[in-house]
Design an enzyme around this catalytic site. Structure first.
Site, PDB file in Angstrom:
ATOM      1  N   GLN A 193      -7.013  -0.450   4.795  1.00 34.02           N
ATOM      2  CA  GLN A 193      -8.130  -1.569   6.462  1.00 34.02           C
ATOM      3  C   GLN A 193      -9.552  -1.329   6.394  1.00 34.02           C
ATOM      4  O   GLN A 193      -9.819  -2.271   7.256  1.00 34.02           O
ATOM      5  CB  GLN A 193      -7.196  -0.415   7.419  1.00 34.02           C
ATOM      6  CG  GLN A 193      -5.889  -0.207   8.847  1.00 34.02           C
ATOM      7  CD  GLN A 193      -5.823  -1.382   8.879  1.00 34.02           C
ATOM      8  OE1 GLN A 193      -6.389  -2.144   8.942  1.00 34.02           O
ATOM      9  NE2 GLN A 193      -3.776  -1.442   9.133  1.00 34.02           N
ATOM     10  N   CYS A 227       3.894   1.857  12.124  1.00 35.51           N
ATOM     11  CA  CYS A 227       4.830   2.681  11.539  1.00 35.51           C
ATOM     12  C   CYS A 227       5.787   3.935  12.231  1.00 35.51           C
ATOM     13  O   CYS A 227       6.063   4.576  11.595  1.00 35.51           O
ATOM     14  CB  CYS A 227       3.768   3.230   9.956  1.00 35.51           C
ATOM     15  SG  CYS A 227       3.293   1.894   9.890  1.00 35.51           S
ATOM     16  N   ASN A 257      -6.104   3.720  10.401  1.00 32.46           N
ATOM     17  CA  ASN A 257      -5.076   2.695  10.741  1.00 32.46           C
ATOM     18  C   ASN A 257      -5.198   2.029  12.330  1.00 32.46           C
ATOM     19  O   ASN A 257      -5.930   1.588  13.430  1.00 32.46           O
ATOM     20  CB  ASN A 257      -3.164   2.302  10.243  1.00 32.46           C
ATOM     21  CG  ASN A 257      -2.609   3.709  10.230  1.00 32.46           C
ATOM     22  OD1 ASN A 257      -4.087   4.333   9.002  1.00 32.46           O
ATOM     23  ND2 ASN A 257      -2.348   3.155  10.722  1.00 32.46           N
ATOM     24  N   THR A 310       9.110  -7.228 -12.934  1.00 34.99           N
ATOM     25  CA  THR A 310       9.148  -9.159 -12.903  1.00 34.99           C
ATOM     26  C   THR A 310       8.161  -8.515 -12.084  1.00 34.99           C
ATOM     27  O   THR A 310       8.047  -8.572 -10.459  1.00 34.99           O
ATOM     28  CB  THR A 310      10.252  -9.094 -12.723  1.00 34.99           C
ATOM     29  OG1 THR A 310      11.319  -9.116 -13.599  1.00 34.99           O
ATOM     30  CG2 THR A 310       9.916 -11.060 -12.930  1.00 34.99           C
ATOM     31  N   SER A 366      -3.484  -3.983   0.616  1.00 33.99           N
ATOM     32  CA  SER A 366      -2.100  -4.079   0.325  1.00 33.99           C
ATOM     33  C   SER A 366      -2.676  -6.075   0.913  1.00 33.99           C
ATOM     34  O   SER A 366      -3.487  -5.927   1.712  1.00 33.99           O
ATOM     35  CB  SER A 366      -1.251  -3.412   1.795  1.00 33.99           C
ATOM     36  OG  SER A 366      -0.586  -4.544   2.405  1.00 33.99           O
ATOM     37  N   ALA A 367      -1.475  -6.595   0.793  1.00 30.91           N
ATOM     38  CA  ALA A 367      -2.085  -8.422   1.561  1.00 30.91           C
ATOM     39  C   ALA A 367      -1.455  -8.374   2.539  1.00 30.91           C
ATOM     40  O   ALA A 367      -2.858  -9.192   3.263  1.00 30.91           O
ATOM     41  CB  ALA A 367      -0.862  -8.983   0.292  1.00 30.91           C
ATOM     42  N   ALA A 383       0.558  -1.174   0.155  1.00 26.84           N
ATOM     43  CA  ALA A 383       0.441   0.277   0.474  1.00 26.84           C
ATOM     44  C   ALA A 383       0.691   0.888  -0.155  1.00 26.84           C
ATOM     45  O   ALA A 383       0.772   1.985  -0.672  1.00 26.84           O
ATOM     46  CB  ALA A 383      -0.458   0.174   1.728  1.00 26.84           C
TER      47      ALA A 383
HETATM   48  C1  LIG Z   1      -0.419  -0.840   6.360  1.00 29.67           C
HETATM   49  C2  LIG Z   1      -1.046   0.346   5.856  1.00 29.67           C
HETATM   50  C3  LIG Z   1      -0.591   0.866   4.963  1.00 29.67           C
HETATM   51  C4  LIG Z   1       1.078   0.337   4.020  1.00 29.67           C
HETATM   52  O1  LIG Z   1       0.827  -0.908   3.923  1.00 29.67           O
HETATM   53  P1  LIG Z   1       1.975  -1.935   3.461  1.00 29.67           P
HETATM   54  O2  LIG Z   1       1.644  -2.314   2.204  1.00 29.67           O
HETATM   55  O3  LIG Z   1       2.893  -2.637   4.363  1.00 29.67           O
HETATM   56  O4  LIG Z   1       2.907  -0.251   2.326  1.00 29.67           O
HETATM   57  C5  LIG Z   1      -1.120   2.460   4.150  1.00 29.67           C
HETATM   58  N1  LIG Z   1      -1.872   2.726   5.040  1.00 29.67           N
HETATM   59  C6  LIG Z   1      -2.392   1.968   6.048  1.00 29.67           C
HETATM   60  C7  LIG Z   1      -3.535   2.366   6.449  1.00 29.67           C
HETATM   61  C8  LIG Z   1      -1.758   0.811   6.176  1.00 29.67           C
HETATM   62  O5  LIG Z   1      -3.339   0.678   7.518  1.00 29.67           O
END
Ligand SMILES: *Cc1c(COP(=O)(O)O)cnc(C)c1O
Length: 384
Positions: free
Chosen positions: A181, A325, A153, A239, A201-202, A73
């Site tokens: 989220q 973070c 988050n 890739t 994000s996975a 993300a």
């Molecule tokens: C975890 C998170 C991200 C970052 O995602 P990554 O895949 O770890 O880079 C960005 N935005 C929100 C709201 C998140 O919770």
């Protein structure tokens, strides 16, 4: 030693066994490069990627062509915001976002300010929400992009995305949402909600780390931030990480199937945890909107308690203050500060986020553990 009970699913989730099983063959037997167009190894990998793209698109009610795979993300947010700015800065240089966004959005905006962008950071009200009227007031004819996260988050607050997107479009700007989220946690429809760009994000939905996606509505162009072989229709070269992409696809498929029952189950567990803590522990309150929020999360302030000691003493549960973070720094959460909390209140606030593998017993244990630790800490203070 017993591992702490994991209540930090908003920081990251474990990979679901079913996701891992789906991924494994793509590391070894099926190792082809999805861009190899000349043999079966490549075609097979390409097909797996196409299948995953469909799974991701389906969860969002998007077209597979609108999905760009990224490393997560953070990268998706960078591509959305920088990519639109680079494309449209000839039209205008104004961007609107919110002060409680994830750093991946805020720092990207700060970066663009160095390059001549003008950014408005909206202040949410004490419950964490912003209103369409508030956004409308901030919009100008030079506004090219609005970026508002779907669900926060730290406090789980869900913004009125449909209304915000409508106001944005009336002003002729594009609407991006960091939905990291929200994806897989609540029903989400990019068409119905008028979302132009969406990041996910996975590893926040039981997939692997290091893979994510940006949804880009058909007809919208973003300038690629990663140049090279022209992968992903020229929007993101490099890739493709086939096993991770397969994992993301599988995670989306599972989320779609299980979202309803899972979120209902977690809501009950969360409510039980929250009411027990509020009841058992005096001087506690919930941060952010109690109604417009994710069902698996509660952020609770324990007043008159030293936050750092609280976290240290709660060693049998894994929770966080602020966001992971920013946890490298000792600053209080800027999100909670923005809601009007004092430094002490922000330090003494904990985020409990539940997930797919949280059990009844774990919640019982957490309730008991929190009660004991806080009682003991308050006693120590009154005797000192
Ligand atoms: C975890 C998170 C991200 C970052 O995602 P990554 O895949 O770890 O880079 C960005 N935005 C929100 C709201 C998140 O919770």
């Amino acid at each position: 030693m017993r591992l702490p009970v994991y209540l930090d699913y908003n920081a990251t989730t474990p990979v679901d066994q079913r996701v891992l099983t789906a991924m494994l063959p793509w590391f070894t037997e099926q190792f082809g490069n999805a861009a190899s167009r000349t043999h079966l190894y490549g075609w097979t990998a390409e097909e797996a990627v196409a299948q995953a793209r469909k799974q991701v698109a389906k969860l969002l009610n998007a077209n597979p062509k609108e999905i760009v795979f990224t490393s997560g993300a953070t990268e998706a947010n960078n591509l959305a915001i920088k990519g639109v700015f680079e494309k449209l800065s000839y039209k205008g240089r104004h961007i609107v976002t919110v002060a409680t966004e994830h750093k991946a959005v805020l720092d990207t905006c700060h970066h663009l300010e160095q390059l001549g962008a003008e950014v408005t950071y909206l202040t949410p009200s004490a419950d964490g929400l912003i209103t369409p009227e508030q956004l409308a007031e901030a919009l100008r004819k030079e506004t090219i992009l609005v970026s508002v996260m779907y669900a926060n988050n730290e406090i789980g607050v869900i913004q009125p995305i449909r209304e915000l997107a409508a106001v944005t479009h009336q002003a002729g700007a594009l609407f991006h949402t960091d939905a990291t989220q929200a994806v897989g946690k609540l029903p989400l429809d990019v068409q119905a909600e008028g979302i132009d760009l969406l990041s996910l994000s996975a590893h926040k939905l039981y997939g692997p780390k290091g893979i994510g996606a940006l949804y880009v509505r058909q007809g919208i162009e973003v300038v690629s931030q990663m140049d090279g072989g022209g992968h992903e229709r020229g929007r993101r070269s490099g890739t493709l990480n086939v096993p991770a992409i397969v994992g993301l696809g599988k995670a989306c498929e599972l989320a779609q199937k299980e979202m309803k029952t899972e979120s209902e189950r977690l809501r009950q567990l969360r409510d039980r945890l929250e009411s027990a803590v509020l009841e058992n522990v005096p001087d506690t309150f919930v941060n952010g909107s109690a109604t417009h929020r994710l069902s698996h999360l509660t952020n609770i302030c324990f007043e008159h308690i030293d936050g750092e000691n609280l976290l240290l003493n709660l060693k049998d549960i894994a929770v966080s203050t602020g966001s992971a973070c920013t946890s490298a720094s000792v600053l209080p959460s800027y999100v909670l500060k923005m809601l009007g909390l004092s430094d002490d209140q922000a330090y003494a606030s904990l985020r409990f986020s539940l997930g797919r593998f949280t059990t009844d017993e774990e919640i019982d244990f957490a309730i008991q553990h929190i009660g004991e630790v806080v009682r003991k800490m308050r006693m120590d203070v009154s005797y000192s």
